[in-house]
Design a protein around this motif. Structure first.
Motif, short mmCIF file in Angstrom:
data_model
loop_
_atom_site.label_atom_id
_atom_site.label_comp_id
_atom_site.label_asym_id
_atom_site.label_seq_id
_atom_site.Cartn_x
_atom_site.Cartn_y
_atom_site.Cartn_z
N LEU A 135 0.82 -1.20 0.00
CA LEU A 135 0.00 0.00 0.00
C LEU A 135 0.86 1.25 0.00
N VAL A 136 0.29 2.33 -0.49
CA VAL A 136 0.96 3.62 -0.41
C VAL A 136 1.21 3.94 1.06
N GLY A 137 2.46 4.24 1.41
CA GLY A 137 2.80 4.52 2.80
C GLY A 137 3.41 3.34 3.52
N ASP A 138 3.57 2.20 2.84
CA ASP A 138 4.29 1.07 3.43
C ASP A 138 5.79 1.36 3.41
N PHE A 139 6.45 1.16 4.52
CA PHE A 139 7.91 1.28 4.60
C PHE A 139 8.48 -0.13 4.64
N ILE A 140 9.28 -0.46 3.65
CA ILE A 140 9.76 -1.83 3.51
C ILE A 140 11.29 -1.87 3.57
N LEU A 141 11.81 -3.05 3.90
CA LEU A 141 13.24 -3.30 3.83
C LEU A 141 13.49 -4.27 2.68
N VAL A 142 14.49 -3.96 1.87
CA VAL A 142 14.79 -4.76 0.68
C VAL A 142 16.17 -5.38 0.81
N SER A 143 16.22 -6.70 0.71
CA SER A 143 17.49 -7.41 0.78
C SER A 143 18.24 -7.29 -0.54
N LYS A 144 19.51 -6.91 -0.46
CA LYS A 144 20.32 -6.79 -1.66
C LYS A 144 21.15 -8.04 -1.93
N ILE A 145 21.05 -9.02 -1.05
CA ILE A 145 21.90 -10.21 -1.21
C ILE A 145 21.12 -11.44 -1.68
N HIS A 146 19.78 -11.41 -1.61
CA HIS A 146 19.00 -12.58 -2.04
C HIS A 146 19.27 -12.93 -3.50
N TYR A 147 19.22 -11.91 -4.37
CA TYR A 147 19.43 -12.15 -5.80
C TYR A 147 20.89 -11.90 -6.20
N GLY A 148 21.77 -11.81 -5.21
CA GLY A 148 23.18 -11.54 -5.48
C GLY A 148 23.48 -10.07 -5.32
N LEU A 149 24.42 -9.74 -4.45
CA LEU A 149 24.77 -8.34 -4.21
C LEU A 149 25.36 -7.72 -5.47
N ARG A 150 24.72 -6.67 -5.96
CA ARG A 150 25.26 -5.91 -7.09
C ARG A 150 26.13 -4.80 -6.51
N MET A 151 27.40 -4.82 -6.84
CA MET A 151 28.32 -3.83 -6.29
C MET A 151 28.00 -2.44 -6.86
N PRO A 152 28.14 -1.40 -6.03
CA PRO A 152 27.85 -0.04 -6.49
C PRO A 152 28.68 0.35 -7.70
N MET A 153 28.08 1.08 -8.61
CA MET A 153 28.76 1.48 -9.84
C MET A 153 29.20 2.94 -9.84
N SER A 154 28.72 3.71 -8.87
CA SER A 154 29.08 5.14 -8.79
C SER A 154 29.70 5.41 -7.42
N PRO A 155 31.03 5.23 -7.29
CA PRO A 155 31.68 5.32 -5.98
C PRO A 155 31.70 6.72 -5.37
N ILE A 156 31.62 7.77 -6.20
CA ILE A 156 31.66 9.13 -5.66
C ILE A 156 30.22 9.65 -5.56
N SER A 157 29.69 9.60 -4.34
CA SER A 157 28.30 10.00 -4.13
C SER A 157 28.11 10.44 -2.69
N ILE A 158 26.99 11.12 -2.45
CA ILE A 158 26.65 11.54 -1.10
C ILE A 158 25.97 10.37 -0.39
N PRO A 159 26.48 9.97 0.79
CA PRO A 159 25.89 8.83 1.50
C PRO A 159 24.40 9.01 1.78
N PHE A 160 23.67 7.89 1.76
CA PHE A 160 22.24 7.82 2.09
C PHE A 160 21.37 8.60 1.10
N THR A 161 21.89 8.86 -0.10
CA THR A 161 21.08 9.48 -1.15
C THR A 161 21.06 8.54 -2.34
#
Length: 489
Positions: A157-183
């Protein structure tokens, strides 16, 4: 795999050069010999030792994203060992993302203020490490999301806050190393939160499980042309109804996969026409008591009222039993000859309710170059234009998926923008940790918020979950240990 780690090594080497160029004078003033300044890793170890930070911090240096955070923290230590911590110096340092240290290093005559500036320990070091730890968890293990649209109702539903696992389907390593954290991709408006000069190649670790049919999946929107780097494209969440190699067909609004009708889903929504006589529908009751949001009054004529409402079959039955003045209630299915201009692929005769058959490309398969259906595949895989002209067949390099929203008549999904490449997949939703029913026209009006207590701390399939309590306990315990360790030292 090798390309990713080679690029990471190159990135870390550039970070080393940038660090040395901006800090060599500071090192000398601290009494560090010149030859030690230029030794990678060891020069960071020296600063950690000088400022009495844990040697374990050195491991942050080997991850491109956290290495930037570590260098920023050490630059802050250095610059305020030699400069007074005035408001102007703090602002200049922060606004320049730490690069103010270059100006100080090359154009100012710096002097050590007090030896206490080095030996004094910070009381907030536990909080700092907790933030770094949270950033690592957010980037590499599990990431929070909020559901902003109704495309997955009634499952999410609109307004649901969910947690998404990044390791279930295989961790995809970040592609843009220069970024502002938590954005993600933008800070405010169109101001990007990352720099695309350095772009890591795609690399994904082995998965715990593969994407299965009917899994709910979070992925990067393939047609987001505002962001070229894959992991910075907008996030979408849909149900994977088609796997690589499947054949998708929609007939009269009913989905068929490999010629088999999809399994019944009580939460799947579609558009319905409702006609009432003499008395209109009680919209307030439908919204507040039956949790039905998408209601549109189409026409009112001669004491007859016509509505279009998004409903699942369970809600249809409830409405029929509640209201005696309903003349009819039926699905709103587009005619087979009606052509939707925005439907995938371009120039097709399909619409949302009559779609396909469509074959989903699979890694290793051969497809025809002259098939306009797969033009997007050639774009995603950057096929040479000369090959398209000279060759008849192309061997697909990646797996592709077909995604659809559970709110079938109110969802922008693969029917409109095509396949989702495997490298665009982010992760799998685990559970709902909070849910707020807000005013969809004005979601920032906190006074209208209502907590959906029955949806909190539950898995996506609406089962109770104590996993969230484990995460909460782990986080609190980590902060406790960090503060405790700081006091012991």
């Amino acid at each position: 795999m090798y390309q990713y780690f080679i690029f990471s090594g190159i990135f870390l080497f550039f970070a080393h050069v940038i660090h040395v160029l901006g800090t060599w004078k500071f090192y000398k003033k601290l009494g560090v010999k010149s030859w030690k300044i230029f030794i990678p890793i060891y020069n960071i170890f020296i600063l950690l030792k000088i400022y009495k930070r844990s040697i374990w911090w050195i491991f942050l240096l080997f991850i491109p994203l956290t290495s930037i955070i570590l260098i920023f923290i050490l630059w802050r230590d250095l610059i305020f060992t030699f400069l007074k911590k005035t408001n102007i110096n703090v602002v200049l340092f922060l606004l320049s993302a730490g690069l103010y240290i270059y100006y100080v290093n090359f154009f100012k005559n710096i002097q050590l203020l007090k030896i206490e500036n080095i030996k004094k320990k910070e009381n907030n070091i536990g909080i700092l490490l907790a933030v770094i730890f949270s950033f690592i968890i957010h980037t590499y293990i599990v990431q929070p999301f909020v559901i902003p649209t109704s495309s997955m109702e009634k499952t999410l539903l609109v307004g649901d806050f969910i947690l998404v696992s990044k390791i279930h389907y295989g961790l995809r390593m970040p592609m843009s190393p220069i970024s502002i954290p938590f954005t993600h991709n933008n800070i405010i408006g169109n101001i990007k939160s990352y720099i695309s000069i350095f772009q890591c190649p795609y690399f994904r670790f082995p998965s715990i499980q593969s994407v299965k049919r009917n899994d709910i999946v979070v992925f990067n929107y393939p047609k987001d042309y505002n962001h070229k780097i894959i992991d910075r494209k907008d996030h979408y969440i849909k149900r994977c109804v088609g796997l690589p190699g499947d054949i998708i067909l929609i007939k009269k609004g009913v989905l068929f996969v490999n010629h088999h009708k999809e399994k019944y889903s009580s939460e799947k929504q579609q558009a319905y026409f409702i006609k009432t006589k003499d008395i209109p529908l009680n919209i307030e009751y439908l919204k507040n008591k039956m949790d039905i949001e998408d209601i549109e009054c189409i026409e009112e004529k001669n004491d007859e009222y016509f509505y279009q409402i998004m409903l699942n079959e369970k809600k249809v039955t409830q409405i029929q039993n509640l209201f005696n003045n309903i003349v009819f209630i039926k699905k709103y299915i587009l005619p087979i000859h009606f052509k939707e201009k925005s439907i995938f692929p371009n120039h097709s005769d399909w619409n949302r309710d009559f779609f396909g058959p469509l074959h989903i490309p699979k890694k290793g398969e051969f497809i025809k170059f002259n098939s306009h259906i797969y033009n997007e595949i050639f774009t995603y895989e950057k096929v040479n234009k000369l090959d398209i002209i000279l060759k008849k067949y192309y061997k697909v390099k990646n797996n592709y998926y077909f995604m659809m929203g559970d709110n079938r008549h109110n969802s922008s999904d693969s029917r409109y923008w095509g396949f989702v490449p495997e490298d665009h997949i982010v992760g799998k939703p685990i559970f709902i940790w909070m849910s707020i029913d807000w005013d969809r026209k004005n979601p920032l009006n906190i006074f209208s918020w209502k907590f959906r207590w029955d949806r909190m701390m539950k898995t996506i399939n609406n089962q109770h979950s104590y996993l969230s309590l484990f995460f909460l306990f782990s986080f609190v315990y980590l902060i406790y240990l960090l503060f405790k360790n700081e006091k012991i030292q």
